[in-house]
Write a protein that holds these residues in place. Structure first.
Motif, mmCIF file in Angstrom:
data_model
loop_
_atom_site.group_PDB
_atom_site.id
_atom_site.type_symbol
_atom_site.label_atom_id
_atom_site.label_comp_id
_atom_site.label_asym_id
_atom_site.label_seq_id
_atom_site.Cartn_x
_atom_site.Cartn_y
_atom_site.Cartn_z
ATOM 1 N N LEU A 14 0.832 -1.211 0.000
ATOM 2 C CA LEU A 14 0.000 0.000 0.000
ATOM 3 C C LEU A 14 0.861 1.254 0.000
ATOM 4 N N ALA A 15 1.957 1.226 0.751
ATOM 5 C CA ALA A 15 2.857 2.384 0.789
ATOM 6 C C ALA A 15 3.417 2.668 -0.595
ATOM 7 N N PHE A 16 3.827 1.634 -1.315
ATOM 8 C CA PHE A 16 4.372 1.841 -2.657
ATOM 9 C C PHE A 16 3.293 2.275 -3.647
ATOM 10 N N MET A 17 2.071 1.797 -3.455
ATOM 11 C CA MET A 17 0.991 2.241 -4.335
ATOM 12 C C MET A 17 0.699 3.724 -4.130
ATOM 13 N N VAL A 18 0.649 4.155 -2.870
ATOM 14 C CA VAL A 18 0.396 5.570 -2.583
ATOM 15 C C VAL A 18 1.557 6.431 -3.066
ATOM 16 N N LEU A 19 2.772 5.945 -2.854
ATOM 17 C CA LEU A 19 3.939 6.686 -3.328
ATOM 18 C C LEU A 19 3.940 6.772 -4.851
ATOM 19 N N GLY A 20 3.528 5.695 -5.519
ATOM 20 C CA GLY A 20 3.403 5.725 -6.972
ATOM 21 C C GLY A 20 2.370 6.745 -7.431
ATOM 22 N N HIS A 21 1.266 6.823 -6.719
ATOM 23 C CA HIS A 21 0.254 7.840 -7.018
ATOM 24 C C HIS A 21 0.837 9.235 -6.868
ATOM 25 N N ASP A 22 1.594 9.446 -5.785
ATOM 26 C CA ASP A 22 2.204 10.765 -5.569
ATOM 27 C C ASP A 22 3.198 11.106 -6.673
ATOM 28 N N LEU A 23 3.968 10.123 -7.117
ATOM 29 C CA LEU A 23 4.936 10.372 -8.182
ATOM 30 C C LEU A 23 4.247 10.637 -9.519
ATOM 31 N N LEU A 24 3.133 9.952 -9.782
ATOM 32 C CA LEU A 24 2.371 10.238 -11.002
ATOM 33 C C LEU A 24 1.787 11.642 -10.968
ATOM 34 N N GLN A 25 1.334 12.070 -9.798
ATOM 35 C CA GLN A 25 0.851 13.440 -9.657
ATOM 36 C C GLN A 25 1.987 14.431 -9.913
ATOM 37 N N TYR A 26 3.178 14.090 -9.444
ATOM 38 C CA TYR A 26 4.344 14.953 -9.671
ATOM 39 C C TYR A 26 4.643 15.070 -11.160
ATOM 40 N N LEU A 27 4.567 13.948 -11.877
ATOM 41 C CA LEU A 27 4.846 13.975 -13.314
ATOM 42 C C LEU A 27 3.815 14.802 -14.079
ATOM 43 N N SER A 28 2.577 14.787 -13.613
ATOM 44 C CA SER A 28 1.550 15.528 -14.346
ATOM 45 C C SER A 28 1.509 17.009 -13.970
ATOM 46 N N THR A 29 1.851 17.348 -12.729
ATOM 47 C CA THR A 29 1.760 18.746 -12.306
ATOM 48 C C THR A 29 3.121 19.425 -12.184
ATOM 49 N N GLY A 30 4.175 18.650 -12.007
ATOM 50 C CA GLY A 30 5.496 19.223 -11.815
ATOM 51 C C GLY A 30 5.749 19.659 -10.387
ATOM 52 N N LEU A 32 5.874 18.246 -6.440
ATOM 53 C CA LEU A 32 5.863 17.067 -5.579
ATOM 54 C C LEU A 32 5.119 17.393 -4.299
ATOM 55 N N GLN A 33 3.973 16.766 -4.155
ATOM 56 C CA GLN A 33 3.163 16.970 -2.963
ATOM 57 C C GLN A 33 2.602 15.608 -2.561
ATOM 58 N N LEU A 73 -2.549 11.515 10.997
ATOM 59 C CA LEU A 73 -3.348 11.872 9.825
ATOM 60 C C LEU A 73 -2.694 12.973 9.000
ATOM 61 N N LEU A 74 -1.802 13.744 9.605
ATOM 62 C CA LEU A 74 -1.136 14.835 8.888
ATOM 63 C C LEU A 74 0.217 14.423 8.305
ATOM 64 N N TRP A 75 0.614 13.173 8.488
ATOM 65 C CA TRP A 75 1.846 12.663 7.880
ATOM 66 C C TRP A 75 1.530 12.139 6.482
ATOM 67 N N PRO A 76 2.542 12.029 5.622
ATOM 68 C CA PRO A 76 2.308 11.434 4.295
ATOM 69 C C PRO A 76 1.798 9.996 4.422
ATOM 70 N N ALA A 77 0.832 9.656 3.594
ATOM 71 C CA ALA A 77 0.187 8.344 3.696
ATOM 72 C C ALA A 77 1.172 7.208 3.445
#
Length: 102
Positions: A14-30, A32-33, A73-77
């Motif tokens: 699950l951690a790698f899936m969420v991190l993958g989602h975050d990295l895909l968001q980074y690629l689309s928006t430029g 990293l959040q 809840l305020l830490w990265p998922a």
């Protein structure tokens, strides 16, 4: 023992899936959040997050929500899934049988 390791590996996946989602968001928006655990929970099950808060504050221990649970809840998922996963894998790892010398 095997259940603990299995839960640990699921949490790491699950951690790698969420991190993958975050990295895909980074690629689309430029930008990293990382998605926060509370944000992820609210996006998936908004009623459950509000219900959990109400139960903890009304029936368990009111000050447990604000400094403790809210901090998680305020830490990265990905971090909230990865750390417990590693801890479970280490706690429930296979240990070698050691013969005692007498």
């Amino acid at each position: 023992m095997i259940i603990g390791r299995l839960v640990g590996w699921v949490l790491i996946a699950l951690a790698f899936m969420v991190l993958g989602h975050d990295l895909l968001q980074y690629l689309s928006t430029g930008e990293l959040q990382f998605i926060l655990l509370g944000e992820l929970w609210y996006n998936l099950f908004p009623e459950a997050l509000n219900l959990a808060q109400a139960i903890v504050q009304r029936y368990l221990f009111p000050s447990l929500w604000d400094p403790v649970i809210l901090t998680f809840l305020l830490w990265p998922a990905w971090f909230d899934f990865f750390v417990p996963g590693v801890v479970l894998i280490l706690l429930f790892r296979k240990r070698k049988n050691r013969k005692r010398d007498r």
